[in-house]
Structures are given as C-alpha cells and as structure tokens.
Write a protein that holds these residues in place. Structure first.
Motif, PDB file in Angstrom:
ATOM      1  N   SER A  52       0.857  -1.193   0.000  1.00  0.00           N
ATOM      2  CA  SER A  52       0.000   0.000   0.000  1.00  0.00           C
ATOM      3  C   SER A  52       0.894   1.245   0.000  1.00  0.00           C
ATOM      4  N   PRO A  53       0.322   2.413  -0.303  1.00  0.00           N
ATOM      5  CA  PRO A  53       1.155   3.631  -0.297  1.00  0.00           C
ATOM      6  C   PRO A  53       1.744   3.944   1.082  1.00  0.00           C
ATOM      7  N   TRP A  54       1.240   3.303   2.155  1.00  0.00           N
ATOM      8  CA  TRP A  54       1.855   3.516   3.478  1.00  0.00           C
ATOM      9  C   TRP A  54       2.712   2.296   3.878  1.00  0.00           C
ATOM     10  N   LEU A  55       3.090   1.527   2.853  1.00  0.00           N
ATOM     11  CA  LEU A  55       4.040   0.429   3.013  1.00  0.00           C
ATOM     12  C   LEU A  55       3.521  -0.770   3.809  1.00  0.00           C
ATOM     13  N   ALA A  56       2.212  -0.981   3.777  1.00  0.00           N
ATOM     14  CA  ALA A  56       1.665  -2.212   4.373  1.00  0.00           C
ATOM     15  C   ALA A  56       1.609  -3.270   3.269  1.00  0.00           C
ATOM     16  N   PRO A  57       2.013  -4.522   3.574  1.00  0.00           N
ATOM     17  CA  PRO A  57       1.939  -5.548   2.527  1.00  0.00           C
ATOM     18  C   PRO A  57       0.496  -5.866   2.152  1.00  0.00           C
ATOM     19  N   ILE A  58       0.287  -6.186   0.877  1.00  0.00           N
ATOM     20  CA  ILE A  58      -1.025  -6.649   0.414  1.00  0.00           C
ATOM     21  C   ILE A  58      -0.834  -8.121   0.062  1.00  0.00           C
ATOM     22  N   VAL A  59      -1.607  -8.989   0.721  1.00  0.00           N
ATOM     23  CA  VAL A  59      -1.339 -10.422   0.630  1.00  0.00           C
ATOM     24  C   VAL A  59      -2.067 -11.049  -0.557  1.00  0.00           C
ATOM     25  N   TRP A  60      -1.285 -11.567  -1.490  1.00  0.00           N
ATOM     26  CA  TRP A  60      -1.806 -12.294  -2.657  1.00  0.00           C
ATOM     27  C   TRP A  60      -1.100 -13.637  -2.722  1.00  0.00           C
ATOM     28  N   GLU A  61      -1.736 -14.592  -3.368  1.00  0.00           N
ATOM     29  CA  GLU A  61      -1.054 -15.851  -3.663  1.00  0.00           C
ATOM     30  C   GLU A  61       0.213 -15.535  -4.450  1.00  0.00           C
ATOM     31  N   GLY A  62       1.310 -16.178  -4.055  1.00  0.00           N
ATOM     32  CA  GLY A  62       2.563 -15.959  -4.776  1.00  0.00           C
ATOM     33  C   GLY A  62       3.426 -14.874  -4.173  1.00  0.00           C
TER      34      GLY A  62
END
Ligand code: UD2
Length: 296
Positions: A32-42
């Motif tokens: 995210s623009p505030w550096l939080a991970p976005i969890v996706w497969e892979g």
C-alpha cells in the motif's frame, strides 16, 4: 532487481542464490502507499511463516454470528474453517447465536475450540450486523483480552476453499472488497453524507474494505470496534444510518487508522462476481443467499 539481490547474496557468502519463486507477482499491487503488505497468492512462503509463528505460540480468536435464519450457514462455515483456517494452529471460534440448540456438532481438530455464546436477536438485519461491533468490543473487555492474542471478525455466510494461514496475522488487518478493488476512489461505496459519523469527504479514501473479514491484535480490534460502534450510536441518535451500516464506519476508521496488512480479495470473494485472472486462488467466498428469504 532479482539479479542484484542474488549478487548481494553471493557477496555475503550466504549459501545459494535467492529462490526466484519468491518474487512472482508483477500483475498486482503488493504494497500500500503507506508500506503495508497486500497479501496475494505468490507473495509469501507459508512454510517460513509457519516456522516463525509456531515459536510464538499465539492463540487466534474468530468472532462470528449466526442469528435467526443465518444458523443455516454454521455447518459450512465451521466445517470449512476447521480444515482451512490457520490449519495446525490454535484457534478459538466464538459463535454468537440466538439458537444454541441448532448448532450442529462438528469434530474439530485438536488445536481448535468452539465457544457458543447466546445472543439476542433484533428485528432488523441491519441491527444484527451493526451490533456485532458492540458485542465484540464488550467481549474483548470481559474475556478475549485474557484468552487470545489476535482476533478476527468474519461473516458466517461464507465458505473456505483453500488455506488461510498465518499470512493474515498482523496488528491491524483489513480485506479489500472484491466488488471495489478496481474502482476509482470517488466511485467507491463510502458514506459521503457529512451528517453521518461514517462520512468520508469526496476526494478522500484509499481502499474499500469489506466488513466480512477484519482483525488484528486484540487491543487494535478493541479500538476499532469501540470507535465504529460509537459512530453507529451517534448516527442513531441523529436519525441517520450509514449507507453500508457498520461497513461504512469500518471504512472511515481504516482510512484514518491505516491497516498494517491488507488481504487481497482472495480472502473474501463474492460469488456474484466473475473471477478475474489476478485471483489465482479463491480462498474464501460468500455463499449465495436469497436476501429476501434469509433476512426476514
Ligand atoms: C455486507 C458485509 C457485512 C456487513 C453488511 C452490512 C461484506 C462482504 N459483507 O454483507 O459484513 O457489513 O454488509 O450491510 O462486505 N447476520 C445474522 N443474521 C441476520 C443478518 C446478519 O447472523 O439475520 C450476521 C451474519 O454473521 C452475517 C453478517 O451478520 O454474515 C452480515 O450480514 P450479511 O452477510 O447479510 O450482510 P451482507 O451480505 O450485505
């Protein structure tokens, strides 16, 4: 990038190059623009995460509600969660229902426990949905802060199809709505009327979060549910109800208290939608329901 990482790796004398499969996704937003991970497969390796998590021996709570006709969804929810939700880790399911006698018996894995908690019903389905915030906040204060480390709230009318593991664990976690992950923010379903405590002014907002699945550390979920229910209560006093009920208040809260981790729509997929290629795994999805029949 991968090549330079591999070279750096070699220079450090670490045995073997980085596993190229660690960097797999170039088709979706990963941070995210505030550096939080976005969890996706892979984007993660579950074995590494499991090994780290086991050392901490956390207990995760799941709060879910099955009031009135929604008791019919208990079996599908618990049966699939027993298999796919934090498999191998300690989980307490807290099921709030006005029909404890209708809860089917399900053989849970040894590390999973089910607590059935009686709750009153309300004539309006919107009140059942919105009051979840209040009930969760009260239970955190009275019980859960002593019983669990992390807490997640989940809709009951869902089924899990693939593993949902420790990649969901973080301090404050929101799930990006499967309906609205591609929309420009001004066409998202935020509450815009300034009279509502859930109002987000035009031009503001980042992701649109689904209220069906959010969570985090017990203390952060306490702050979130308390603040959202305060908004619901103030709206009621002012004779207004936010467009998407507690989901609108959740979106307002998460705009100004940014999640530390975001779950992609893999973690709540709406069955009404056609699955696009970026959804490589449908981990959890809604169960189709006849709204007129099930809510009344
Ligand atoms: C959306 C949200 C939901 C809530 C609702 C409020 C998503 C995917 N879901 O779903 O979280 O914010 O909008 O407008 O974004 N319930 C009962 N008995 C009832 C009615 C509701 O137990 O008679 C509980 C049950 O746990 C259910 C939840 O409340 O899963 C939310 O209700 P819903 O699933 O009917 O709401 P929906 O699909 O509009």
């Amino acid at each position: 990038l991968l090549k330079s990482l591999m070279l750096a790796n070699d220079r450090e004398g670490i045995s073997g190059p980085l596993d190229p499969s660690l960097i797999q996704r170039t088709d979706v937003l990963l941070v995210s623009p505030w550096l939080a991970p976005i969890v996706w497969e892979g984007t993660f390796n579950r074995d590494i995460l499991n090994a780290q998590y086991r050392q901490k021996n956390f207990v995760v709570g799941v709060a879910t509600f099955a009031v009135k006709k929604y008791v019919r969804f208990i079996e599908g929810f618990l049966g699939s969660a027993n298999k796919f939700f934090l498999s191998g880790h300690r989980v307490n399911f807290y099921l709030f229902t006005d029909h404890p006698e209708k809860v089917p018996s399900i053989n849970l894995a040894p590390e999973k426990r089910l607590f059935i908690i009686p709750v009153q019903n309300y004539s309006r389905w919107q009140d059942i949905s919105m009051n979840r915030m209040d009930i969760i906040s009260n239970h955190i204060r009275s019980h859960w802060r002593y019983e669990v480390d992390y807490l997640y709230s989940m809709d009951i009318d869902v089924q899990m199809f693939e593993h949902i593991g420790v990649e969901i664990i973080d301090t404050l976690v929101g799930t990006i709505s499967s309906w609205q992950y591609t929309k420009p923010r001004d066409s998202n379903s935020y509450e815009r009327r300034p009279e509502s405590r859930a109002a987000i002014p035009l031009g503001e907002g980042d992701f649109y979060y689904a209220a069906s699945f959010y969570g985090g550390s017990v203390s952060e979920v306490y702050k979130l549910t308390t603040a959202c229910f305060k908004g619901v209560t103030e709206d009621r006093a002012n004779g207004i109800e936010a467009k998407w009920h507690e989901e609108s208040h959740l979106n307002k809260y998460l705009l100004y208290h940014k999640p530390t981790r975001l779950l992609s729509p893999e973690y709540y997929w709406d069955e009404e939608l056609i699955i696009p290629h970026i959804i490589r795994v449908k981990r959890l999805s809604s169960v189709r329901k006849n709204l007129q029949e099930v809510r009344f």
